[in-house]
Each structure stands twice: as structure tokens, then as C-alpha cells.
Design an enzyme around this catalytic site. Structure first.
Site, PDB file in Angstrom:
ATOM      1  N   LYS A  68       0.739  -1.309  -0.096  1.00 28.52           N
ATOM      2  CA  LYS A  68       0.018  -0.129   0.124  1.00 28.52           C
ATOM      3  C   LYS A  68       0.893   1.179  -0.153  1.00 28.52           C
ATOM      4  O   LYS A  68       1.708   1.394   0.924  1.00 28.52           O
ATOM      5  CB  LYS A  68      -0.851  -0.017   1.111  1.00 28.52           C
ATOM      6  CG  LYS A  68      -2.000   0.993   1.166  1.00 28.52           C
ATOM      7  CD  LYS A  68      -2.999   0.598   0.662  1.00 28.52           C
ATOM      8  CE  LYS A  68      -4.034   1.721   0.461  1.00 28.52           C
ATOM      9  NZ  LYS A  68      -3.739   2.816  -0.648  1.00 28.52           N
ATOM     10  N   LYS A  92       5.007   1.899   8.497  1.00 23.58           N
ATOM     11  CA  LYS A  92       3.898   2.594   8.839  1.00 23.58           C
ATOM     12  C   LYS A  92       2.578   1.776   9.218  1.00 23.58           C
ATOM     13  O   LYS A  92       1.805   1.941  10.001  1.00 23.58           O
ATOM     14  CB  LYS A  92       3.690   3.778   7.892  1.00 23.58           C
ATOM     15  CG  LYS A  92       2.401   4.996   8.152  1.00 23.58           C
ATOM     16  CD  LYS A  92       2.252   5.848   7.042  1.00 23.58           C
ATOM     17  CE  LYS A  92       3.465   6.509   6.583  1.00 23.58           C
ATOM     18  NZ  LYS A  92       3.449   7.495   5.597  1.00 23.58           N
ATOM     19  N   LYS A 104       5.096   2.048  -3.220  1.00 27.06           N
ATOM     20  CA  LYS A 104       5.292   3.540  -3.495  1.00 27.06           C
ATOM     21  C   LYS A 104       5.634   3.748  -4.856  1.00 27.06           C
ATOM     22  O   LYS A 104       6.172   2.758  -5.403  1.00 27.06           O
ATOM     23  CB  LYS A 104       6.382   4.072  -2.826  1.00 27.06           C
ATOM     24  CG  LYS A 104       6.147   5.619  -2.700  1.00 27.06           C
ATOM     25  CD  LYS A 104       5.003   5.946  -1.442  1.00 27.06           C
ATOM     26  CE  LYS A 104       4.631   7.484  -1.228  1.00 27.06           C
ATOM     27  NZ  LYS A 104       3.858   7.474   0.017  1.00 27.06           N
ATOM     28  N   THR A 188      -4.779  12.577   6.591  1.00 30.60           N
ATOM     29  CA  THR A 188      -3.645  12.574   7.337  1.00 30.60           C
ATOM     30  C   THR A 188      -3.388  13.969   8.223  1.00 30.60           C
ATOM     31  O   THR A 188      -2.920  13.427   9.175  1.00 30.60           O
ATOM     32  CB  THR A 188      -2.526  12.996   5.928  1.00 30.60           C
ATOM     33  OG1 THR A 188      -2.605  11.962   4.868  1.00 30.60           O
ATOM     34  CG2 THR A 188      -1.021  13.020   6.464  1.00 30.60           C
ATOM     35  N   ASN A 220      -2.286  19.285   0.972  1.00 30.58           N
ATOM     36  CA  ASN A 220      -3.231  18.295   1.798  1.00 30.58           C
ATOM     37  C   ASN A 220      -3.097  18.221   3.132  1.00 30.58           C
ATOM     38  O   ASN A 220      -3.765  18.373   3.897  1.00 30.58           O
ATOM     39  CB  ASN A 220      -3.376  17.187   1.086  1.00 30.58           C
ATOM     40  CG  ASN A 220      -4.148  16.305   1.408  1.00 30.58           C
ATOM     41  OD1 ASN A 220      -4.044  15.867   2.517  1.00 30.58           O
ATOM     42  ND2 ASN A 220      -5.395  15.921   0.937  1.00 30.58           N
ATOM     43  N   SER A 353      -7.247   5.294   4.058  1.00 30.73           N
ATOM     44  CA  SER A 353      -7.355   4.507   2.714  1.00 30.73           C
ATOM     45  C   SER A 353      -7.683   2.994   3.081  1.00 30.73           C
ATOM     46  O   SER A 353      -8.151   2.318   2.135  1.00 30.73           O
ATOM     47  CB  SER A 353      -5.894   4.551   2.373  1.00 30.73           C
ATOM     48  OG  SER A 353      -5.619   5.653   1.478  1.00 30.73           O
TER      49      SER A 353
HETATM   50  P1  NAD Z   1       0.710  18.520  -1.512  1.00 31.69           P
HETATM   51  O1  NAD Z   1       1.307  18.662  -2.795  1.00 31.69           O
HETATM   52  O2  NAD Z   1      -0.546  18.641  -1.374  1.00 31.69           O
HETATM   53  O3  NAD Z   1       1.474  19.725  -0.620  1.00 31.69           O
HETATM   54  C1  NAD Z   1       2.908  19.879  -0.271  1.00 31.69           C
HETATM   55  C2  NAD Z   1       3.124  21.290  -0.062  1.00 31.69           C
HETATM   56  O4  NAD Z   1       4.585  21.407   0.402  1.00 31.69           O
HETATM   57  C3  NAD Z   1       2.774  22.570  -0.801  1.00 31.69           C
HETATM   58  O5  NAD Z   1       1.962  23.456  -0.269  1.00 31.69           O
HETATM   59  C4  NAD Z   1       4.152  22.881  -1.422  1.00 31.69           C
HETATM   60  O6  NAD Z   1       3.987  24.220  -2.030  1.00 31.69           O
HETATM   61  C5  NAD Z   1       4.941  22.694  -0.418  1.00 31.69           C
HETATM   62  N1  NAD Z   1       6.417  22.475  -0.539  1.00 31.69           N
HETATM   63  C6  NAD Z   1       6.972  21.822  -1.580  1.00 31.69           C
HETATM   64  N2  NAD Z   1       8.288  21.814  -1.582  1.00 31.69           N
HETATM   65  C7  NAD Z   1       8.486  22.623  -0.740  1.00 31.69           C
HETATM   66  C8  NAD Z   1       9.909  23.101   0.148  1.00 31.69           C
HETATM   67  N3  NAD Z   1      11.098  23.035  -0.541  1.00 31.69           N
HETATM   68  N4  NAD Z   1       9.730  23.962   1.110  1.00 31.69           N
HETATM   69  C9  NAD Z   1       8.609  24.327   1.619  1.00 31.69           C
HETATM   70  N5  NAD Z   1       7.521  24.038   1.211  1.00 31.69           N
HETATM   71  C10 NAD Z   1       7.196  23.029   0.183  1.00 31.69           C
HETATM   72  O7  NAD Z   1       1.429  17.174  -0.678  1.00 31.69           O
HETATM   73  P2  NAD Z   1       0.990  16.383   0.664  1.00 31.69           P
HETATM   74  O8  NAD Z   1      -0.076  15.393   0.090  1.00 31.69           O
HETATM   75  O9  NAD Z   1       0.275  17.673   1.658  1.00 31.69           O
HETATM   76  O10 NAD Z   1       2.052  15.693   1.130  1.00 31.69           O
HETATM   77  C11 NAD Z   1       3.038  16.409   2.054  1.00 31.69           C
HETATM   78  C12 NAD Z   1       3.991  15.398   2.904  1.00 31.69           C
HETATM   79  O11 NAD Z   1       3.133  14.629   3.478  1.00 31.69           O
HETATM   80  C13 NAD Z   1       4.666  14.393   1.769  1.00 31.69           C
HETATM   81  O12 NAD Z   1       5.957  14.285   2.456  1.00 31.69           O
HETATM   82  C14 NAD Z   1       3.979  13.497   1.800  1.00 31.69           C
HETATM   83  O13 NAD Z   1       4.685  12.369   1.538  1.00 31.69           O
HETATM   84  C15 NAD Z   1       3.389  13.309   3.220  1.00 31.69           C
HETATM   85  N6  NAD Z   1       2.214  12.603   3.349  1.00 31.69           N
HETATM   86  C16 NAD Z   1       1.070  12.978   2.664  1.00 31.69           C
HETATM   87  C17 NAD Z   1      -0.141  12.250   2.745  1.00 31.69           C
HETATM   88  C18 NAD Z   1      -1.402  12.331   2.236  1.00 31.69           C
HETATM   89  O14 NAD Z   1      -2.359  11.728   2.386  1.00 31.69           O
HETATM   90  N7  NAD Z   1      -1.528  13.449   1.293  1.00 31.69           N
HETATM   91  C19 NAD Z   1      -0.149  10.798   3.511  1.00 31.69           C
HETATM   92  C20 NAD Z   1       1.082  10.571   4.300  1.00 31.69           C
HETATM   93  C21 NAD Z   1       2.117  11.584   4.175  1.00 31.69           C
END
Ligand code: NAD
Length: 425
Positions: A68, A92, A104, A188, A220, A353
Site C-alpha cells: 500500500k 507505517k 510506493k 492525514t 493536503n 485508505s
Molecule cells: P501537497 O502536494 O498537497 O502539498 C505539499 C506542500 O508542500 C505544498 O504547499 C508545497 O508548496 C509545499 N512544498 C513543496 N516543496 C517545498 C519546499 N521545498 N519547502 C516548503 N514547502 C514546500 O502534498 P501533501 O499530500 O500535503 O504531502 C506533503 C507531505 O506529506 C509529503 O511528505 C507526503 O509524503 C506526506 N504525506 C502525505 C499524505 C497524504 O495523504 N496527502 C499521507 C502521508 C504523508
């Protein structure tokens, strides 16, 4: 210590193993992914030209259930990163007790440079290329950075075209209208928020003064965390950022204003148009702000040996995957900063999920309050187990989370025998 993301992941495995009953063969198996696929995806661009994109799908382990893990669209995707992210998913899912292994995927692309039609062709092309390796009981993808519900809908639809059967459980994070779960959108952050509510009890944080929260990333994970904290009188969000920079207001930012602007423009509201007293701040400065809680919710390796000594937060809740390097962990531990590790703090997404996958399999769909309540129970219970283990063994929460995950992984991987059985040790 290495900041290479896969080596960093393996260093955490070794730390956790020192506190769990695990056979060396199990550790040997967990050091390598079970399957790693590289695909090239030809995409016809709007101007008639052809571009070939590179994508990966990695199945790290599937002993406890189907793999997953999300799919990331980013220009900096590397095979090492995909392997590390798949590895983290194995731990996780084990850490929070979901019957899944870890997977992934990623495509090397800056999706902002594509039109919507090009993005659809790329998403469908990627699914066509990996369809032979995914499946509802094999490997179940989901969204990650720069992929969301519509991309999941395109991919689920393409899978149905390729296989000739509509199986919504092959991918999660879909729009609700095509089998997505209510509550997946902010899961999340909400999972992280439920963990925070448990952490505050353990740390004895009183609600009399609102705790200051700093969030890196306004996507997100980060934006939803900002909304949840802003709606809680125990917290005030004093800084947020995206990849272009941050906004800081020591009296608290108006998150609703920032969220509305982002909804409309996909951009962070300029400081001059935020509530009074807001100023621009760089991402580097943001990480070093005086605050109670720092929430990295953007990308990997942002807190390193170079800046960990300057972090002033009392606690860090890792909504991003891998935001702290192993070297940073050492410094943070020395300073007494409580770090709630990614494999626990951000597990709310994969937990909902899992709810989506079970709903797809059963064909019975839950109301939102049930999703929230099941998520709250799961995150609260697993946080308590990890926290108690960290206190009992006098180890940090990351090491405890890995040890806790290994206590579920080891019996599963060892159920088919180790040298102990064959050599009658
Ligand atoms: P997203 O694309 O919705 O948002 C990412 C955010 O980070 C955006 O605001 C972007 O502008 C910002 N960003 C990107 N590069 C950056 C930098 N260098 N400095 C500062 N900000 C920066 O992504 P997301 O889904 O919110 O995921 C963010 C993190 O959370 C990732 O590490 C992802 O693996 C982790 N995550 C997300 C989920 C999920 O369900 N969305 C679940 C588990 C973990």
C-alpha cells in the site's frame, strides 16, 4: 550520518531492531524491496510532440497484506526516494496495525508544466504500464505529493479498461462518487491532529494559553492541519509556508483567509493581504521560529544536522515523510524535543485508505462520523503504545515506533521459518 533517504530509512530500522525481538534474517529481508519496476511512459503532448516520462513502482514488502502506498508526481523523484517511501509504508502500516505491506510509486515530472489533458494521458499511461503489478489484493496505490482524487479516478478508470473489470479497491483516495471514502481528504492531517491531542495530555500542555503551531507546507497535509489547529482554542497557527516561502504572525494567522485564497488561486496569500501583523518569512527561518509545535508537512530532509540545533519547537509532529535526517534526530534528542515520527504521525491517510479499501471490498459505505471515530480510536491507541514503549525503554518515539512495527513484522516474516527452524538452533 547519511542524508541519502534510503540509507537514512535503514538506519532507523537498525535503531528499532535493537529494542524488538527480531531474527537477523528478518532484518536482511527488510533491507531490500521485494519488487522494483521502472517504466517509460510515452505521452503525446498538446502540440503534437512526444515526450517519454520515467516512472517507478516499488513493492517493499507484502507479508502482512497487499502493498500500500501513494504515487508521487515530482521533478525530483528518484529510485532511491521511491524505495525509501515504500520502506516507510511497510513500517507505517505495521506501526498502526493495518493489514498491508508497503509500496510506493513516482513519476519524474513537474505536473505544473503539463496541461490537464497531458496530465490525464500521463496518469493513464503510468497506470497502463504498472497495471500488471497492482491489484486489489496485490498492491494498492493512493495519492501522494502532486496527485489527488481526479488522478486516482483516471487511474482507476484506466485499470478497468486494461483488465476489463471495475475494481474500485485497486486504488484509494478516489473521489467519493466513484468509491472514495468520506473523510479521506483531510485524513492525514486529522490523524496527526488526533495524535497531537494525545501528545498534549502526555506533555501536560494546559489549554489556558494557546500553543503556537508552525507548519511547513500548505498542501493536503499542511493546510488541513492548519485548519484543524486554527479551529481548536488550544492552538494558534503562527506560521505556514509553501515552496515559495512563508507567512508569520506571532498573534496567529487567519487560516480561513489563507485557505480561501489558495482555493481560488492555488497560491499563498501575500503577507500584505493577510491579517494585520503578518510578515513574509523564508522556509529556513520558519523552521527555527520560537513555537510549541513544529509540523513539517512538505518534503524530506528539511531538518538536518545543519539546522536542528536552531530548532526552538518543544515538539515536532512529522506529517511529511522523512523531514528529519538521522543526524538531526541525535541533536533533537539531546535538546529534549519530542519528535512524533512520520510512520505514526502521518498514518491517518493510509488508515482512511484502509477504510476506503474495506468499504470497496464489502460494498457498504460508512457515514463521516464513523470514519472520524474509527480514525481517532486507531491513532490514539497506537500513539499510546508507541509513547509507553518509549518511556519504558527510555528511547525516543521514532525508535519506539520502529520497534513497535517490528513487533508486528517479525512474527509475520518469521511465520514461514528462520534458520532457527531449519538448523534446529
Ligand atoms: P501537497 O502536494 O498537497 O502539498 C505539499 C506542500 O508542500 C505544498 O504547499 C508545497 O508548496 C509545499 N512544498 C513543496 N516543496 C517545498 C519546499 N521545498 N519547502 C516548503 N514547502 C514546500 O502534498 P501533501 O499530500 O500535503 O504531502 C506533503 C507531505 O506529506 C509529503 O511528505 C507526503 O509524503 C506526506 N504525506 C502525505 C499524505 C497524504 O495523504 N496527502 C499521507 C502521508 C504523508
Amino acid at each position: 550520518m547519511s542524508t541519502d533517504v534510503f540509507s537514512a530509512a535503514l538506519q532507523r530500522l537498525d535503531l528499532g531492531a535493537a529494542h524488538a525481538k527480531v531474527h537477523p534474517e528478518t532484518l536482511l529481508r527488510l533491507r531490500q524491496p521485494k519488487q522494483l519496476i521502472e517504466v517509460s511512459i510515452p505521452v503525446r503532448m498538446d502540440d503534437g510532440s512526444l515526450r517519454i516520462f520515467t516512472g517507478y513502482r516499488c513493492k517493499h514488502d507484502d507479508t502482512r497484506g497487499p502493498a500500500k502506498g501513494g504515487i508521487r508526481f515530482h521533478q525530483d523523484v528518484t529510485v532511491e526516494e521511491v524505495k525509501a517511501l515504500a520502506f516507510w509504508m511497510t513500517f507505517k502500516c505495521a506501526c498502526v496495525g493495518l493489514p498491508f505491506g508497503g509500496g510506493k510509486g513516482g513519476v519524474i515530472v513537474d505536473p505544473r508544466t503539463l496541461s490537464t489533458a497531458e496530465l490525464e494521458r500521463l496518469s493513464r499511461g503510468y497506470m497502463r504500464a504498472i497495471a500488471f503489478a497492482v491489484g486489489v489484493d496485490v498492491d494498492v496505490p493512493a495519492p501522494d505529493v502532486n496527485t489527488g482524487p481526479m488522478i486516482m479516478a483516471w487511474m482507476a478508470d484506466e485499470y478497468a479498461v486494461v483488465t476489463g473489470k471495475r475494481e474500485p479497491g485497486v486504488i484509494t483516495g478516489k473521489p467519493v462518487a466513484v468509491g472514495g471514502s468520506l473523510g479521506r481528504d483531510d485524513a492525514t492531517a486529522r490523524g496527526g491532529y488526533y495524535v497531537l491531542k494525545e501528545l498534549e495530555k502526555r506533555l501536560g500542555w494546559s489549554e489556558r494559553s494557546a500553543k503556537r503551531v508552525v507548519i511547513q507546507g500548505f498542501g493536503n497535509a499542511g493546510e488541513n492541519m492548519a485548519r484543524l489547529c486554527a479551529a481548536d482554542s488550544g492552538y494558534k497557527v503562527i506560521a505556514v509556508s509553501d515552496h515559495t516561502g512563508g507567512r508569520y504572525n506571532p498573534d496567529g494567522l487567519d487560516i480561513a483567509l489563507l485557505a480561501a485564497h489558495k482555493e481560488e488561486t492555488h497560491k499563498l496569500l501575500p503577507a500584505a493581504r493577510c491579517n494585520a501583523g503578518t510578515r513574509e518569512i523564508s522556509n529556513a527561518e520558519l523552521l527555527e521560529l520560537e513555537c510549541d509545535l513544529l509540523v513539517p508537512a512538505a518534503i524530506e530532509n528539511v531538518i538536518t544536522e545543519a539546522n536542528a540545533g536552531k530548532v526552538k519547537a518543544k515538539a515536532i509532529l512529522e506529517l511529511a515523510n522523512g523531514p528529519c535526517t538521522p543526524g538531526a534526530d541525535v541533536t533533537l534528542r539531546g535538546k529534549g524535543v519530542h519528535v512524533v515520527p512520520d510512520i505514526l504521525a502521518n498514518a491517518g491517510g493510509v488508515t482512511v485508505s484502509y477504510f476506503e479499501w474495506t468499504q470497496n471490498k464489502s460494498g457498504f459505505y460508512w457515514e463521516l462520523p464513523r470514519v472520524h471515530e474509527e480514525l481517532r480510536k486507531k491513532m490514539g491507541a497506537e500513539f499510546s503504545e508507541v509513547y509507553d514503549l518509549s518511556v519504558e525503554k527510555k528511547i525516543d518515539m521514532r525508535t519506539a515506533a520502529y520497534a513497535h512495527a517490528l513487533q508486528r513484522l517479525a512474527p509475520a516474516l518469521e511465520s514461514t521459518g528462520t534458520r532457527r527452524v531449519y538448523a534446529k538452533e
